[in-house]
Design an enzyme around this catalytic site. Structure first.
Site, PDB file in Angstrom:
ATOM      1  N   VAL A   1       0.757  -1.174   0.095  1.00 23.33           N
ATOM      2  CA  VAL A   1      -0.210   0.133   0.022  1.00 23.33           C
ATOM      3  C   VAL A   1       0.809   1.143   0.077  1.00 23.33           C
ATOM      4  O   VAL A   1       0.702   2.036  -0.757  1.00 23.33           O
ATOM      5  CB  VAL A   1      -1.038  -0.195   1.327  1.00 23.33           C
ATOM      6  CG1 VAL A   1      -1.710   1.258   1.286  1.00 23.33           C
ATOM      7  CG2 VAL A   1      -1.909  -1.161   1.141  1.00 23.33           C
TER       8      VAL A   1
ATOM      9  N   ASP B   1      10.307   3.856   6.024  1.00 22.33           N
ATOM     10  CA  ASP B   1      10.455   2.483   6.763  1.00 22.33           C
ATOM     11  C   ASP B   1      11.471   2.120   7.695  1.00 22.33           C
ATOM     12  O   ASP B   1      12.439   2.533   7.612  1.00 22.33           O
ATOM     13  CB  ASP B   1      10.445   1.508   5.420  1.00 22.33           C
ATOM     14  CG  ASP B   1       9.486   0.159   5.729  1.00 22.33           C
ATOM     15  OD1 ASP B   1       8.640   0.148   5.011  1.00 22.33           O
ATOM     16  OD2 ASP B   1       9.889  -0.474   6.475  1.00 22.33           O
TER      17      ASP B   1
ATOM     18  N   GLU C   1      -3.946  -6.225  -4.796  1.00 20.10           N
ATOM     19  CA  GLU C   1      -2.778  -6.402  -5.336  1.00 20.10           C
ATOM     20  C   GLU C   1      -2.794  -7.220  -6.701  1.00 20.10           C
ATOM     21  O   GLU C   1      -4.000  -7.718  -7.002  1.00 20.10           O
ATOM     22  CB  GLU C   1      -2.193  -7.310  -4.512  1.00 20.10           C
ATOM     23  CG  GLU C   1      -1.623  -6.801  -2.925  1.00 20.10           C
ATOM     24  CD  GLU C   1      -1.106  -7.850  -1.953  1.00 20.10           C
ATOM     25  OE1 GLU C   1      -0.575  -8.780  -2.243  1.00 20.10           O
ATOM     26  OE2 GLU C   1      -0.885  -7.094  -0.902  1.00 20.10           O
TER      27      GLU C   1
ATOM     28  N   THR D   1      -5.449  -0.699   7.508  1.00 19.62           N
ATOM     29  CA  THR D   1      -6.795  -1.085   7.844  1.00 19.62           C
ATOM     30  C   THR D   1      -6.826  -1.189   9.285  1.00 19.62           C
ATOM     31  O   THR D   1      -5.876  -2.064   9.795  1.00 19.62           O
ATOM     32  CB  THR D   1      -7.151  -2.468   7.126  1.00 19.62           C
ATOM     33  OG1 THR D   1      -7.125  -2.293   5.649  1.00 19.62           O
ATOM     34  CG2 THR D   1      -8.581  -2.729   7.340  1.00 19.62           C
TER      35      THR D   1
ATOM     36  N   LYS E   1      -3.171 -15.112  -5.318  1.00 19.25           N
ATOM     37  CA  LYS E   1      -3.972 -14.806  -6.481  1.00 19.25           C
ATOM     38  C   LYS E   1      -2.833 -14.529  -7.541  1.00 19.25           C
ATOM     39  O   LYS E   1      -1.715 -14.331  -7.147  1.00 19.25           O
ATOM     40  CB  LYS E   1      -5.038 -13.760  -6.241  1.00 19.25           C
ATOM     41  CG  LYS E   1      -4.377 -12.248  -5.953  1.00 19.25           C
ATOM     42  CD  LYS E   1      -5.412 -11.312  -5.994  1.00 19.25           C
ATOM     43  CE  LYS E   1      -4.993  -9.871  -5.744  1.00 19.25           C
ATOM     44  NZ  LYS E   1      -6.049  -9.002  -5.963  1.00 19.25           N
TER      45      LYS E   1
ATOM     46  N   CYS F   1      -5.406  -9.484   3.228  1.00 24.76           N
ATOM     47  CA  CYS F   1      -6.397  -8.584   3.795  1.00 24.76           C
ATOM     48  C   CYS F   1      -7.875  -9.090   4.043  1.00 24.76           C
ATOM     49  O   CYS F   1      -8.158  -9.125   5.186  1.00 24.76           O
ATOM     50  CB  CYS F   1      -7.089  -7.591   2.659  1.00 24.76           C
ATOM     51  SG  CYS F   1      -5.777  -6.287   2.439  1.00 24.76           S
TER      52      CYS F   1
HETATM   53  N1  NAD Z   1      -1.859  -5.405   0.672  1.00 28.49           N
HETATM   54  C1  NAD Z   1      -3.251  -4.868   0.055  1.00 28.49           C
HETATM   55  O1  NAD Z   1      -3.465  -5.355  -0.601  1.00 28.49           O
HETATM   56  C2  NAD Z   1      -4.131  -3.865   0.935  1.00 28.49           C
HETATM   57  C3  NAD Z   1      -5.168  -3.171   0.493  1.00 28.49           C
HETATM   58  C4  NAD Z   1      -6.012  -2.191   1.355  1.00 28.49           C
HETATM   59  C5  NAD Z   1      -5.324  -2.031   2.516  1.00 28.49           C
HETATM   60  N2  NAD Z   1      -4.166  -2.776   3.109  1.00 28.49           N
HETATM   61  C6  NAD Z   1      -3.743  -2.430   4.428  1.00 28.49           C
HETATM   62  O2  NAD Z   1      -2.749  -1.748   4.331  1.00 28.49           O
HETATM   63  C7  NAD Z   1      -1.710  -1.915   5.460  1.00 28.49           C
HETATM   64  C8  NAD Z   1      -0.348  -2.303   4.824  1.00 28.49           C
HETATM   65  O3  NAD Z   1      -0.504  -3.376   4.298  1.00 28.49           O
HETATM   66  P1  NAD Z   1       0.458  -3.727   3.044  1.00 28.49           P
HETATM   67  O4  NAD Z   1       0.186  -4.925   2.616  1.00 28.49           O
HETATM   68  O5  NAD Z   1       0.952  -2.633   2.355  1.00 28.49           O
HETATM   69  O6  NAD Z   1       1.661  -4.279   4.183  1.00 28.49           O
HETATM   70  P2  NAD Z   1       3.186  -4.473   3.977  1.00 28.49           P
HETATM   71  O7  NAD Z   1       3.276  -5.586   5.217  1.00 28.49           O
HETATM   72  O8  NAD Z   1       3.711  -4.945   2.678  1.00 28.49           O
HETATM   73  O9  NAD Z   1       4.023  -3.256   4.356  1.00 28.49           O
HETATM   74  C9  NAD Z   1       4.038  -2.848   5.693  1.00 28.49           C
HETATM   75  C10 NAD Z   1       5.364  -1.854   5.749  1.00 28.49           C
HETATM   76  O10 NAD Z   1       5.294  -1.166   6.964  1.00 28.49           O
HETATM   77  C11 NAD Z   1       6.725  -1.186   7.487  1.00 28.49           C
HETATM   78  N3  NAD Z   1       6.687  -0.894   8.856  1.00 28.49           N
HETATM   79  C12 NAD Z   1       6.469  -1.557  10.029  1.00 28.49           C
HETATM   80  N4  NAD Z   1       6.315  -0.867  11.065  1.00 28.49           N
HETATM   81  C13 NAD Z   1       6.879   0.513  10.844  1.00 28.49           C
HETATM   82  C14 NAD Z   1       7.098   1.590  11.407  1.00 28.49           C
HETATM   83  N5  NAD Z   1       6.867   1.633  12.709  1.00 28.49           N
HETATM   84  N6  NAD Z   1       7.736   2.670  10.808  1.00 28.49           N
HETATM   85  C15 NAD Z   1       7.867   2.732   9.394  1.00 28.49           C
HETATM   86  N7  NAD Z   1       7.453   1.530   8.791  1.00 28.49           N
HETATM   87  C16 NAD Z   1       7.251   0.516   9.202  1.00 28.49           C
HETATM   88  C17 NAD Z   1       7.169  -2.687   6.968  1.00 28.49           C
HETATM   89  O11 NAD Z   1       8.700  -2.602   7.350  1.00 28.49           O
HETATM   90  C18 NAD Z   1       6.626  -2.526   5.617  1.00 28.49           C
HETATM   91  O12 NAD Z   1       7.628  -2.262   4.915  1.00 28.49           O
HETATM   92  C19 NAD Z   1      -2.483  -2.827   6.152  1.00 28.49           C
HETATM   93  O13 NAD Z   1      -3.212  -2.461   7.369  1.00 28.49           O
HETATM   94  C20 NAD Z   1      -3.487  -3.484   5.217  1.00 28.49           C
HETATM   95  O14 NAD Z   1      -4.496  -4.255   6.059  1.00 28.49           O
HETATM   96  C21 NAD Z   1      -3.637  -3.528   2.400  1.00 28.49           C
END
Ligand code: NAD
Length: 442
Positions: free
Chosen positions: A16, A35, A160, A128, A325, A265
């Site tokens: 995201v 990050d 994704e 989320t 997927k 998700c």
């Molecule tokens: N992946 C999806 O399709 C999707 C879609 C909609 C919403 N979301 C929501 O978005 C959020 C992120 O999902 P994602 O799939 O991108 O996760 P991800 O695990 O791919 O990425 C999260 C990133 O945050 C970093 N991180 C963790 N703690 C941190 C901190 N304290 N400071 C800075 N960086 C930090 C991690 O190192 C990682 O790179 C979740 O809540 C997820 O539910 C995801």
């Protein structure tokens, strides 16, 4: 345009965060990406994209002058007022969302940086989170003396595999705020996308996200149960879904029966909503069923294999696809994890192949043979199971597959293959809920 676009910070550079950062950079903002994963930041600085997402590498490259990467949140605070939070919120053992990464971000913002009024910062929550999280975070901010820090809920709906397109052409943008400058600033940032806007309060915005994912997951479990009934009645769920989907109150999307939903998700968000309801004393019965149906659905492959092969001891099973997927390398909660473990527990030898998820899968799936391509995976197999409907599997030459297999069974876990082409190669086709096509033999 770029001179007028405000700079933003994006905390968390996963699926995201990186897409959001690239998208806003494309719209003209300077984006300061933070990050805690130093290795990820080093790779991004070197121009490497740590995840597989179609079109993302190109978008990041095209906007590299406006994208800045750092491990220090201060670098974003110094230059941007809006800090988009896109850190992970995985499930805990209880099923509640783990908000520790979100609170780590709150903690990392020094009190002095939260000046009030026009000079202040705002947290814009893309992660989320359960409804009520915004209220909790605002309470914590007040306790920590970070009074000038505003809070906006801006849930993300990208998928994704098509995340770049989803960001640039969203079905809707949902923004929940307290009526302060920050909400309006986020509305302005999204304005060039010209998407339908739901501008509401924070709790409602949080709930839109959870309710949307729960609704989609419910539709999947529903059609999977219909599929299971089709198997008993001789109906073909593909035909049934076609007929249902033409009703525009129902629609065609999310009516593909298969071996269950996975990913980062749906499983966690459905559980989080169930727990959120439970924590406030409400028993969300429907979601219990959605989750249970999904778990049983993943295991239906095992009963189908047993039906055809009798026992799995010593049997060679080929799994085509591992990612949850197609068009992603994301393995979180993928059906392949359950399947590969169950098959091995029942004594089968498992050969697997995925076009992009192998690197992720190797750390999660033990004891299987990682093949170099689909035909190599099918070598000596008694049964081939389609787990992820990557395009290259849909275009397989089934005569070549048949020539490599020891057995004849093809289980189409996504109802995505051409059943007649499989049967024409002398193989036995079985899908999910395809009563009239069950065990179509060549
Ligand atoms: N992946 C999806 O399709 C999707 C879609 C909609 C919403 N979301 C929501 O978005 C959020 C992120 O999902 P994602 O799939 O991108 O996760 P991800 O695990 O791919 O990425 C999260 C990133 O945050 C970093 N991180 C963790 N703690 C941190 C901190 N304290 N400071 C800075 N960086 C930090 C991690 O190192 C990682 O790179 C979740 O809540 C997820 O539910 C995801």
């Amino acid at each position: 345009m770029s001179a007028e676009r405000q700079p933003i910070g994006v905390i968390g550079t996963g699926y995201v965060g990186l897409v959001t950062a690239a998208g806003f950079a494309q719209l003209g903002s300077d984006v300061f990406c933070i990050d805690i994963d130093a290795d990820k930041i080093a790779r991004l600085k070197a121009g490497e994209i740590p995840i597989y997402e179609p079109g993302l590498a190109e978008m990041v490259a095209a906007n590299s002058a406006r994208m800045h990467f750092s491990t220090k949140i201060g670098d974003a605070l110094a230059r941007a007022r809006l800090l988009f939070v896109a850190v992970g919120t995985p499930p805990t053992y209880s099923g509640d969302a783990d908000l520790s990464a979100v609170y780590a971000v709150v903690e990392a913002i020094p009190a002095g940086s939260a000046r009030g009024g026009e000079q202040g910062h705002a947290l814009v929550m893309k992660s989320t989170v359960p409804a009520g999280t915004g209220a909790s975070i605002k309470r914590v901010l007040a306790e920590q003396g970070k009074h000038g820090l505003c809070y906006v809920s801006c849930p993300e709906f990208l998928k994704e595999g098509s995340a770049v397109k989803d960001f640039m052409s969203p079905d809707r943008v949902v923004i929940g705020d307290d009526g302060d400058w920050a909400g309006d600033a986020v509305v302005e940032l999204y304005a060039p996308l010209d998407a339908p806007l739901v501008h509401t309060d924070i709790a409602s915005a949080e709930m839109v996200k959870l309710a949307s994912n729960a609704s989609l997951a419910t539709k999947i479990s529903f059609i999977n149960e219909i599929a299971n009934v089709c198997e008993e009645t001789g109906a073909d769920v593909v035909e049934v879904a076609k007929g249902m989907g033409l009703d525009d109150r129902i629609g065609h999307k999310f009516l593909q029966a298969g071996i269950g939903f996975g990913g980062s998700c749906f499983p966690k968000d459905v559980n989080a909503l169930k727990q959120l309801a439970g924590n406030s004393g409400y028993h969300f019965q429907l979601l219990n069923a959605v989750i249970e149906v999904n778990e049983l659905q993943k295991r239906r492959v095992i009963s189908k294999l047993l039906k055809h092969l009798g026992s799995l001891v010593g049997v060679k099973v080929c799994l085509l696809g591992l990612a949850f997927k197609p068009n992603t390398d994301d393995m979180r909660d993928a059906s392949s994890l359950v399947l590969s473990a169950r098959l091995q527990a029942d004594g089968a030898h498992v050969r697997v192949y995925d076009p992009v998820a192998e690197r992720e899968a190797r750390s999660l799936i033990r004891g299987v043979h990682f093949a170099t391509d689909a035909l190599d995976a099918a070598q000596g197999a008694d049964a081939v199971v389609l787990v992820t409907e990557w395009r290259e599997f849909l275009e397989l030459d089934w005569a070549q597959v048949a020539a490599r297999m020891s057995g004849k069974l093809v289980l189409d876990g996504r109802n995505a293959l051409d059943a007649h082409a499989v049967a024409a190669a002398g193989l036995t086709y079985e899908g999910i809920g395809r009563g009239s096509l069950t065990s179509l033999s060549g």
